[in-house]
Every structure is written in C-alpha cells, then in structure tokens.
Design a protein around this motif. Structure first.
Motif, short mmCIF file in Angstrom:
data_model
loop_
_atom_site.label_atom_id
_atom_site.label_comp_id
_atom_site.label_asym_id
_atom_site.label_seq_id
_atom_site.Cartn_x
_atom_site.Cartn_y
_atom_site.Cartn_z
N GLN A 21 0.72 -1.19 -0.08
CA GLN A 21 0.05 0.01 -0.12
C GLN A 21 1.01 0.99 0.06
O GLN A 21 0.62 2.33 -0.66
CB GLN A 21 -1.11 -0.01 1.27
CG GLN A 21 -2.08 -0.83 1.16
CD GLN A 21 -2.90 -1.22 2.40
OE1 GLN A 21 -2.28 -1.01 3.46
NE2 GLN A 21 -4.11 -1.64 2.23
N HIS A 62 -4.03 -13.71 5.91
CA HIS A 62 -3.96 -12.91 7.04
C HIS A 62 -5.01 -12.70 7.84
O HIS A 62 -4.72 -13.21 9.16
CB HIS A 62 -3.35 -11.39 6.61
CG HIS A 62 -3.14 -10.51 7.88
ND1 HIS A 62 -1.96 -10.58 8.65
CD2 HIS A 62 -3.81 -9.67 8.42
CE1 HIS A 62 -2.25 -9.73 9.63
NE2 HIS A 62 -3.15 -9.13 9.39
N HIS A 105 -7.14 -4.17 15.49
CA HIS A 105 -5.60 -4.59 15.72
C HIS A 105 -5.23 -3.95 17.00
O HIS A 105 -4.32 -4.54 17.52
CB HIS A 105 -4.69 -3.71 14.50
CG HIS A 105 -4.80 -4.52 13.10
ND1 HIS A 105 -5.59 -4.38 12.16
CD2 HIS A 105 -4.10 -5.44 12.66
CE1 HIS A 105 -5.32 -5.08 11.35
NE2 HIS A 105 -4.28 -6.02 11.66
N ARG A 130 -10.78 0.66 3.62
CA ARG A 130 -10.35 -0.67 4.07
C ARG A 130 -10.34 -1.33 2.79
O ARG A 130 -11.01 -1.31 2.01
CB ARG A 130 -10.76 -1.30 5.39
CG ARG A 130 -12.05 -2.08 5.10
CD ARG A 130 -12.63 -2.51 6.41
NE ARG A 130 -12.11 -3.68 6.57
CZ ARG A 130 -12.54 -4.65 7.44
NH1 ARG A 130 -13.96 -4.50 8.02
NH2 ARG A 130 -12.00 -5.88 7.88
N ARG A 131 -9.40 -2.67 2.98
CA ARG A 131 -9.54 -3.45 1.73
C ARG A 131 -9.06 -2.88 0.40
O ARG A 131 -9.84 -3.38 -0.71
CB ARG A 131 -10.72 -4.25 1.66
CG ARG A 131 -10.88 -5.11 3.08
CD ARG A 131 -12.21 -6.07 3.08
NE ARG A 131 -12.14 -7.08 4.15
CZ ARG A 131 -13.06 -7.84 4.23
NH1 ARG A 131 -14.27 -7.58 3.59
NH2 ARG A 131 -13.15 -8.67 5.22
#
Ligand code: HEM
Lengths: 484, 206, 208
Positions: free
Chosen positions: A43, A61, A380, A440-441
């Motif tokens: 990224q 993951h 996280h 996200r993603r």
C-alpha cells in the motif's frame, strides 16, 4: 514477593499440549505479521504486489490471525482450566488434529485454488468471483472452516463436560447464586466462571455457524437457491464478532491465573465480576434467535441493535477485569517481569482497543466509517496489543525459570517497550487513516495516503522484530527444558 | 421370553400402538410435509426407541457390548438411516411406491429407534453432545433450505407446504436446544449415571 | 471412548455399507431430489417414449412421435396456470425464435405444449394459450392429452401432477427434448434455453 506455591508443580501443569499449541500459534502470528507487512508496504508502494496476491494475502492474514488468536486462547484456557477440573487430553488432541486439517484446507484453497473472498467468506462472494476462483476453491475454504469449527466443538464440549462433573450444573459454575442472591457457599474461581460462559456461547455460536457454512456450501453448488443475503451476512458478521471476541476472553483467563502469583493476592469472583460475565452471556445469546427470526417477526431497528450489541457485548467483561486488575495490582508491590508486564499490557490494549469500537458501535449506521481503516485500527489495537500480548505473556510465564521470577532484564525491558510502541503505533496509524476516510481492503492506495502507509510499515517491522524475540525465546526455552 | 417382554415391559406395546396409528392414519399424516416428517417420522423413531428399551431390557445380549462397544455402531446405523430419509427423493419414494412406504415403516423404527435405544446410553458423553449439536445444526440448515429454495424439493408437496415445513423445523431446532440445555443449568447431570442393566449385559451375552 | 477391535471393525463395515447406500440412493451423489433423479433416469433410459395420441383444439389426432426425422420438444402445461406454464410458453417462444434462425433446424424441430388438464382444457382454452404465446399450430402445437393415455404419458416423462387447493395444479416444469427415435435426450430448466439449443443442434447435426 510473589507467591511461589504454584511454581513447584508448574511443570506438571504447563502441560506439553498447550505449550505446543501456543508455539504453533506463535509461529502463525509471526508468519501472518509478515503477510501483513507485505500488504502494508505494498500500500505504501515500497514493494510491488499484484492486487490478486494482495487479496490472497489479506484472506490468509485475516483467517490465519483469527485462527491463531483462537488457538492461543484455547491453549491458555485448556492449560488453566486443567488446574480446576479433570480434562481428557484426547479431546485436545482431536481438536488440534481437526484444527490443523482445516488450516491445511484453508491455505490450499487460498494459495492453490486462488480463493480471495476475505476470511469472513461473505455471502454471496464465494459464488460470484467473476471467474477469479473456482467453486471448488471456495468449497475447500468452507469445508476447512467447518473442520476448524468441529475441532472447537470437541474442545468446548469436553470442557463443558468436565465443568459439569465438578460443579454439578452450569448455574453453579456461573456463580448464579451469587449473582441473584448475593451469596454462595463455595464460589467458583474466575477461571470456571469465564470458561463456562465461553463454552456456552461459543458452542451455540459454532452450531449456528456450522449451519451457515452448510448453507453457503449448498448455495455454491445450487446457485438458484436465493438465500437471503442479508440474513447470511448478519449471521456471518455476528458469528465472526463473537468468535474473535471469545479469543480475548479465553486469553484473559491467563491473567486471572497468573497475576496473583505476582501480586500475592488471589483473584476472587466478586458479585460484579459474576454479573459482568453472565451479562455477556445473555447479550450474546439474546441476539441469536433475533438473527434467526428476523425474517418473520423482527422490526428493523432490532437489527441495528443486534449489530451494536455484538460490538459492545464484551464491555462488561472488560470493565470487571480491568477494574479488578487495577485493584489487585495497586499497592500490592507487584513484581514486574516480562510475563507480568505483557499480561498487564494485554488488558490495557484490550481496554484501549474497545474505545474506537464504542465510537464505531454508536454510529454503526454510518456505513462510511465502517468501510475505512478505522475498523482494522480498532481490532488491531485490541488484538495486537490485547490478545496477542496476553498470549506472549503466558508464553513468557510458562518458560520463566526460578531466577527469572523477579528478573526483568534490560534486553527484555527494551524489547517489551519496543513492542508497546510498535504495536500501538501501528494500530494508531490505521485509526488516523480511518478518520481521514482511507478505505479498508484496498490494494492500491492514493498518493496522499502513502506517507501513513510507510510509517505504519516501519512500526510494523518493529512490532514483528519484538514478536520474533518473544516467540523464539519461548520455543528455545521449551526445547531446552524438554531436553533436561 | 415373549411373555416376559409383554408383562414386564409395557413400552413394547405402546410402540406397537404408535406404529399402527401411524399406519392407519398415514393418508392424513402424509398429506402435509409437516405432519409427515415432523409428526409421523418422529413418532416412528419414538416407537422404535420404546420397543428397543423393552428388547434391551428383556434380552440384554442384544446390546452387543462387544460389537457395539460404546454404542458406536448402533449410533452410526441410526445416523446413516437418518441421512437416507433426509433426502427429499426418498420422501417421494415413501409416498409414491408401496416398496418405499414399506421401507419407511420398517427401517425408521428399526434402524433409527431400536438401534439408538440399544446404544445411546452407552455412548461417551462427548460423542452424545456432538451428535446433538450436529442435529440442531442440521435442522437449522434444512429449515433454511426449505424456507428459501425456489423450487419444490419433493414432487409430492407444494412450494408453500415446503416453506411451512422450513419454519416448523426452525422452531423445532429452537425447542430442542432449549430442552437439551435447560437441564444443564438446573440438575446434576453427571456423565456417570447409566442404566444398571448394562452392567449385567456382559454376563448374559457371554 | 474405548472402541475395541470388534466395534471398530463393525463401525467400519457399517460406514462402508451406509456410504454405499447413500451413494446408490443419490445416483452417485448426483441427485438428491426426485426431479433431478427423474432427469438422470430419462437420460439413461433405454426405451422410447410411448407413441401417445394427443388432440389439438379441433379434435384432430396429433401423434407424440410423428416423424422419425424430427426432434420433438415437449412441455407439460395446463392453460389456466397463472405462473409456471406462462413461463413455459415464454421459454418455448424463445426457443422457437432461436430455431427459426437456422433453416436446417427449422425443418427438423417440432414443439408440443401438452395439457394434462383433460377436463377443463377444451378447444377454446387451447386456442387462447396458443394465441397468447404465438404458437403457430404448425411447428409449435398446443394440444391436450387423451384421458386414457394420460397416466402412461406422464409416467414416461416422469411428470407428477398434484392438484393444488389454491389454484389448479402443481407439476414439474421443464423442457423435454425427444430424440428422432423417440428417446428422451435431455430435460432442461425453463431458463436453460442455451442447454436446449445445444442439445438440439447436436441431435440435428451440422447445418449444411
Ligand atoms: C505486525 C502485525 C500486523 C500487520 C503488519 C498487519 C497488517 C494488516 C493489513 C495491512 C491489513 C489490511 C488492512 C486493509 O487495507 O483493509 C490487515 C487486516 C487484518 N488483520 Fe492485520 N496486521 C497485523 C497483526 C494482526 C493481528 C495480530 C491480527 C489478529 C489477531 C490481525 C487481524 C487482521 C484481520 C482480521 C484483518 C482483516 C482482513 C480482512 O479485511 O479480510 N492482524 N492487517
């Protein structure tokens, strides 16, 4: 000074099975951190990664980390529940076998079959890949998850059975007389209360989850079955939340059992403690029938409620745990070493990680926030700084030697603080990016996000290095201990 | 021996009565999938179970403590028979042909009811729990399939009836889970208590 | 769990027997419902469909198998059906448009919408259905079965018809492809026009 009564029979307790499982989980943590770093640096345009590979890595993951968190949690729970009830080792072996078989299938489906639907196997994604992955790969993935689920069921039922044999019925084990009448003859230890709650709601969850998986499988092969997509999605999200939260509840048993050795104050089940755990049980169970029946009787506002509850259901446990811990630690002359520091960090990280979840839960109707890096930021924090830290703490405790008990060497301190800074920092970057609406993603990031991605990569490397230290120290000490 | 069964073990006669009722009223029961599957088929299992209790009591050797150690084989037989009758096309078979009707009335009581009665109490607690959990899970997925399948799965029933069956199965799953789990909260369900006659079984069979 | 040798042996035997039984009962895992089993059987059948006599709206005799050089497509309907049979008509309409694109096919294919509602589907109703779906009465005929031949006909195609209390009947809806020699060559969902066409092309052979 620490109460060392338990150290004598420590080798007996720290039964080899749990240690093997913990080591396995530790190894998966490391591998998946590398996968995460690859994603993050891609990224940040530090490396060049094909987007297809990015999504495969992301699926691996997610599934791998959730699996390893659950595995380490289960190992910790097994280890300490064995102090109070008599467990049949065969069940843990069966669990490990099913779990590993499932993991093999999942990895196969991702890297050989090319399945990249995300670990939540979101319906109807598996069936409509636009040709990227085959039905067979998606089916393999689902069967792998089913096997993992079956393994957990074996484990939970054996634990439940052992608890029943010892305590007669579940109300006793949940300390319900204490909850409802305020008194009880012999109050069960916190490990029993926690284990009973976990066994109950995860058994229910796994049964419903298995049904959802079976349906998804049928849908793969008979696509004309127009399964209610919203229902399937709700079930999957809900089950996912419960399952991942449970990994923390399992790991926190390590805190209940180990911290008293450092504070010299036994961890007792108080009335608020028992109420907190039972409340979670009721929250979670109340939501299942609601998801099942929503088609027939539930108004839409209850749907939103369900999501909020699934987010916030862990609050009571967190509250009773964090407050009790602060009470036990303060003024106890607590001894700090790597194990106690990591366990303390675990509860801290869990508490901090829940704050963004509350914010997100309250405004969960806001779809935009839900699809930014805010969400990975929240989980996280409470996984990397919470569950994973607790697992590392238990590992450090298992291999502590007599000299180690009061020892917190300079190197250990340094690595510990590096982990704190790296892991917290890494998660914070996700949060700030999320607040700035970075989605996200996404495999490829816009130029203005790249700076954050790079900072996060750096912090991730730091985290990984400390984690390598924790896991290899555990592994090598286990190995040398066995040789003796 | 027969007279001993008749006098000592009344369940045997109840079983016979149930099978007869199921047979006599089959036209009525089989008209709707809910009464067919949820009422008639379950009643046949119950009848077999009762008969099996009587048989096992009168002829303990039938429990086959060696070939059927831990009840494993009997339970497997019942699971396979259950899987067979779960297939929609076999339900059609039972409705359309005499051979199917006959197979249903014989195999469900014998292979599911009787073999469970002779085996279940000896199964390890963990295995029992897993089987129960699987049963609930299967009921949930079946209910899901029947409520949402766009086509008829049984040629003999209408789409609407099929959907009704689906909702009934959902409620059944919920009721069964409650029935199975509530006792765990109140009583003292220790894995230990097993019928006393199993202990004597070995002596008789050898 | 102390499975002794004997019990383990017995368990293996039962598992093998059970799995084989399930394998057989599902045609090797291919058919869980009678509908899919019916289609499999039709494909594997060795006998031809019976040479049933049907009649059109003017009472003329129409043979299910008229000529040995055409492929016949068959649908079972009742004209007052508000749902499936209308889709069946639409499906046949689409099939015909595709067939007409190739002259060779146009000569080698005929289509029959057969009503099993021998009581109520009189000439007027058959005509209405034909008009509604633009059946031309040549290549595509809307006909009804004769009472005496009905059970045998339904049986040969494996079609089950049950009266529905709410409206008319419930029945299998599909397009049946009958080979030139009278054997069933395939059964397709109403949406699967591509499947029907592929089979028909295959039977008729390459366009010359
Ligand atoms: C150094 C450690 C880690 C790094 C570098 C890392 C990195 C990442 C990255 C880059 C993503 C993708 C974010 C996105 O763009 O959507 C991600 C997602 C995820 N991570 Fe991590 N992660 C780490 C640790 C963990 C841990 C310890 C867990 C759980 C125990 C975890 C669980 C997940 C999950 C569940 C997802 C979501 C996957 C999905 O969206 O399908 N990660 N991680």
């Amino acid at each position: 000074m620490a109460n060392v009564a338990t150290t004598n029979n420590q080798s007996k307790e720290a039964d080899a099975l749990s240690s093997v499982a913990l080591l396995l989980a530790g190894a998966v943590f490391l591998l998946m951190m590398i996968a995460g770093l690859l994603m993050r640096s891609a990224q940040g345009k530090l490396i060049d990664l094909d987007p297809t590979l990015f999504y495969q890595l992301m699926t691996a993951h997610g599934a791998g980390m959730v699996g390893a968190a659950a595995l380490s949690g289960a190992a910790i729970m097994w280890l300490f529940l064995g102090r109070h009830v008599s467990l049949n080792k065969l069940a843990f072996k069966a669990f490990l076998a099913l779990f590993l078989l499932g993991v093999v299938l999942i990895l196969y489906s991702i890297f050989v079959g090319g399945f990249g639907g995300g670990w939540t196997f979101l319906y109807p994604l598996p069936a409509h890949s636009g040709g990227v992955w085959e039905t067979a790969a998606a089916a393999t993935f689902l069967v792998g998850l089913l096997l993992v689920g079956a393994g957990f069921l074996v484990l939970y039922f054996e634990m439940g059975r052992a608890i029943l044999v010892r305590y007669g019925n579940l109300s006793q084990a949940l300390a319900w007389p204490l909850v409802f009448r305020g008194k009880m003859e012999t109050v069960p230890p916190p490990t029993i209360v926690a284990s009973t709650v976990i066994v109950i709601f995860n058994s229910v969850g796994t049964v419903v989850g298995a049904a959802t998986l079976a349906i998804s499988l049928i849908n793969l092969f008979v696509p004309t079955f127009e399964i209610d997509a919203l229902l399937a999605k709700n079930m999957i999200y809900f089950f996912g939340h419960v399952f991942i939260n449970a990994s923390i509840y399992m790991a926190v048993i390590g805190v209940y059992e180990i911290l008293p050795e450092y504070t010299g104050r036994p961890w007792k089940v108080s009335r608020p403690f028992a109420i907190g755990w039972s409340a979670v049980l009721l929250f979670v169970l109340a939501v299942y029938p609601h998801h099942l029946l929503q088609d027939m009787v539930m108004p839409p506002w209850m749907l939103v409620m369900g999501q909020v509850v699934s987010y916030l259901s862990g609050l009571p446990i967190l509250a009773v745990t964090a407050f009790a811990m602060l009470g036990y630690v303060s003024g106890s002359g607590m001894k700090w070493d790597l194990a106690s520091a990591l366990l303390f960090l675990g509860v801290f990280g869990w508490s901090v990680g829940v704050v963004p979840a509350i914010i997100d839960g309250i405004i969960s109707i806001n779809k935009v926030m839900h699809n930014t890096l805010w969400v990975p930021g929240h989980f996280h924090t409470y996984l990397l700084v919470g569950e994973v830290a607790m697992s590392f703490g238990v590992m450090a405790w298992i291999v502590r030697s007599k000299q180690d008990v009061a020892l917190f060497s300079g190197l250990q301190r340094a690595v510990f603080w590096t982990y704190v800074v790296g892991a917290l920092g890494f998660a914070m970057v996700f949060l700030t990016s999320g607040a700035a609406s970075v989605p996200r993603r996404w495999a490829v990031h816009a130029p203005e996000w790249i700076m954050q991605d790079r900072i996060a990569t750096l912090l991730g490397i730091v985290t990984l290095l400390s984690a390598v230290y924790f896991v290899t120290r555990f592994g090598s000490r286990l190995a040398s201990g066995e040789r003796k | 021996m027969i007279s001993r069964i008749m006098t000592l073990h009344r369940p045997w006669m109840t079983a016979l009565l149930i099978v007869m009722l199921c047979f006599v009223f089959r036209g009525m029961l089989e008209r709707h999938p809910v009464t067919h599957i949820v009422v008639q088929l379950s009643a046949l299992v119950v009848a077999g179970w009762l008969a099996g209790q009587s048989l096992g009591g009168a002829l303990p050797a039938l429990r086959l403590t060696d070939w059927n150690a831990g009840g494993s084989v009997g339970i497997l037989v019942a699971l396979f028979a259950g899987a067979f009758w779960m297939l929609p096309r076999n339900i059609d078979w039972a409705l359309g042909q005499t051979s199917g009707e006959f197979a249903k009335f014989v195999s469900i009581p014998l292979l599911m009811g009787v073999s469970l009665a002779l085996s279940w109490s000896r199964a390890p607690a963990l295995a029992k729990c897993l089987i129960k959990a699987n049963a609930v899970s299967m009921l949930l997925s079946l209910s899901w399939v029947y409520t949402t399948a766009p086509e008829r799965l049984c040629n003999n029933y209408l789409l609407g009836q099929q959907q009704e069956l689906g909702s009934v199965l959902l409620w059944l799953a919920i009721v069964i889970s409650v029935i199975w789990s509530v006792p765990l909260f109140v009583s003292q369900p220790l894995a230990k208590h097993r019928p006393a006659n199993i202990q004597t079984a070995r002596g008789v069979s050898t | 769990m102390n499975l002794k040798g004997k019990a383990l042996l017995a368990a293996c035997a039962v598992s093998i027997a059970g799995l084989s039984a399930l394998w057989l009962a599902t045609d090797g895992g291919r058919a869980l419902t009678s509908e899919s089993a019916r289609r499999l059987r039709a494909l594997a059948a060795t006998g031809a469909v019976p040479p049933s006599v049907l009649e059109d709206s003017r009472g003329r005799e129409i043979l299910l198998r008229s000529r040995a050089d055409v492929v016949t497509l068959v649908e079972f309907i009742y004209t007052t059906c508000p749902t499936v049979c209308q889709s069946a008509g639409d499906a046949f309409f689409k099939v015909r448009s595709r067939v007409l694109q190739t002259p060779k096919l146009a000569q080698s294919v005929r289509m029959l919408s057969i009503s099993f509602d021998v009581e109520k589907d009189g000439p007027d109703r058959l005509d209405d259905y034909a008009r509604g779906h633009e059946a031309d009465g040549q290549m595509w005929k809307v006909v009804r079965a004769r009472r005496d031949g009905l059970p045998g006909l339904l049986d040969a195609f494996g079609v089950v018809v049950i009266p529905n209390p709410a409206y008319g009947y419930t029945h299998n809806a599909a397009i049946h492809v009958v080979r030139q020699d009278g054997h069933l060559a395939g059964i397709y969902d109403l949406e699967d026009i591509d499947g029907v066409m592929a089979n028909v092309r295959n039977l008729v052979g390459p366009a010359t």
